[in-house]
Design an enzyme around this catalytic site. Structure first.
Site, PDB file in Angstrom:
ATOM      1  N   GLY A   1       0.831  -1.192   0.000  1.00  0.00           N
ATOM      2  CA  GLY A   1       0.000   0.000   0.000  1.00  0.00           C
ATOM      3  C   GLY A   1       0.868   1.247   0.000  1.00  0.00           C
ATOM      4  N   CYS A   2       0.392   2.309   0.627  1.00  0.00           N
ATOM      5  CA  CYS A   2       1.151   3.561   0.690  1.00  0.00           C
ATOM      6  C   CYS A   2       2.543   3.312   1.242  1.00  0.00           C
ATOM      7  CB  CYS A   2       0.402   4.569   1.568  1.00  0.00           C
ATOM      8  SG  CYS A   2       1.308   6.104   1.844  1.00  0.00           S
ATOM      9  N   PHE A   3       3.572   3.711   0.496  1.00  0.00           N
ATOM     10  CA  PHE A   3       4.925   3.342   0.915  1.00  0.00           C
ATOM     11  C   PHE A   3       5.457   4.145   2.096  1.00  0.00           C
ATOM     12  CE2 PHE A   3       6.302   5.496  -3.376  1.00  0.00           C
ATOM     13  CZ  PHE A   3       5.880   6.733  -2.928  1.00  0.00           C
TER      14      PHE A   3
END
Length: 342
Positions: free
Chosen positions: A57-59
């Site tokens: 997901g969002c890094f």
């Protein structure tokens, strides 16, 4: 004249020292958090340092979670697994829009490249942290971040890496089933291609922006291999069985109860704890937890997606929630309105 100059000099020096000391004290919590993993050492990364590329997901949150594992030397945010060469942050969003419009193209995923010291940890341990630190059953999303660019993925370079990814996936799928989670793991396991490092402002993002957005995290189910010795390092998350045991040890008011769902990497959670929980005087009882599931028999109206999320339950049913944190005054206003709701 010399005496006046001497006094002025020492006064200025004293003030300078005090300013520096205050600055160090203000930065101390951040410095302590940064040094939580003594293994982190970008300078130790060389051409032969092993690494694995993971999509969670969002890094921003993924980077922070993987950095916390002992033996990890560095974590780099990047993009991988898509058709376009040299992608950028904007490229991923434009490509996702094209996919939604019907274009046959594969998007990159936001990923983290995890460099690790094989003398301190193993690829297996890195993958265990990966499975525990996000929800691998959500398909092309992670929490409230929706799109194939947020998909769960393991991008391997060798057959050994592929085998470890598939083995640990099978074990974690069994763990989820045991915990009562029937959803299949959707994580892509594929050969690494078209990897590009993300822009500089994405690197170490939550270190530079401690109040930045960080998704909810894992499923709350710990990885457990019955054939593997017990790990000496505590897992990122807690087994559901242990979670239920913990809930049983906490006194809850089934008639009316607030539960604050938090995560250890969440800067806003720490701010909420400091400004609200530490001075709690409201007659409605509140408890905080890093678990991602409510107690058995308590029902959410929709899935949690970010932290902190404060949920108001009545008769074990969610009646209101507050996601994120915009200050104590804003939260107290929400709570006042929620308390008056039917």
């Amino acid at each position: 004249m010399n005496t006046m100059w001497y006094r002025a000099f020492w006064s200025l020096l004293t003030i300078s020292i005090l300013v520096i000391a205050v600055g160090v004290l203000l930065k101390l919590p951040q410095l302590m958090e940064k040094s939580a993993n003594p293994s982190l050492n970008k300078a130790a990364v060389g051409p032969d340092t092993p690494y694995i590329v993971l999509g969670m997901g969002c890094f921003w949150g993924a980077e922070k979670r993987m950095q916390a594992l002992t033996g990890v030397l560095d974590v780099e945010a990047g993009y991988a697994g898509g058709d376009i060469l040299n992608p950028s942050y904007e490229t991923l969003h434009d490509t996702e829009a094209s996919i939604q419009a019907g274009k046959a193209v594969k998007n990159h995923a936001e990923v983290v490249k995890v460099y690790y010291d094989s003398r301190q940890t193993t690829l297996e341990q890195v993958l265990i942290r990966f499975w525990e630190s996000h929800n691998p059953t959500q398909g092309n999303r992670q929490g409230n971040d929706i799109g194939s660019n947020y998909r769960s993925a393991v991008f391997y370079r060798t057959d050994e890496e592929r085998q470890w990814a598939e083995k640990t996936r099978a074990i974690y799928q069994a763990n989820l089933k045991t915990a009562g989670i029937a959803a299949p793991i959707t994580s892509e396991i594929a050969s690494l291609r078209n990897y590009t490092s993300a822009e500089a402002y994405h690197q170490d993002y939550l270190e530079k922006n401690p109040l930045g957005y960080c998704g909810l995290g894992g499923t709350g189910v710990a990885y457990f291999d019955p054939d593997m010795p017990v790990r000496t390092e505590n897992p990122h998350s807690t087994q559901v069985a242990a979670a239920e045991q913990n809930w049983q040890q906490i006194k809850l008011n089934a008639k009316e109860q607030l539960i604050a769902f938090e995560s250890v990497e969440c800067g806003y959670c720490k701010q909420f704890d400091k400004e609200v929980l530490s001075a709690w005087k409201n007659p409605i009882s509140i408890v905080s937890t890093n678990l991602t599931i409510p107690p058995d028999g308590w029902k959410l109206s929709q899935a949690l997606f970010a932290t902190p999320t404060i949920v108001l339950f009545r008769d074990r049913q969610e009646v209101a929630r507050y996601t994120g944190y915009q200050g104590a005054q804003h939260f107290r206003k929400w709570l006042g309105d929620a308390a008056l709701s039917n």
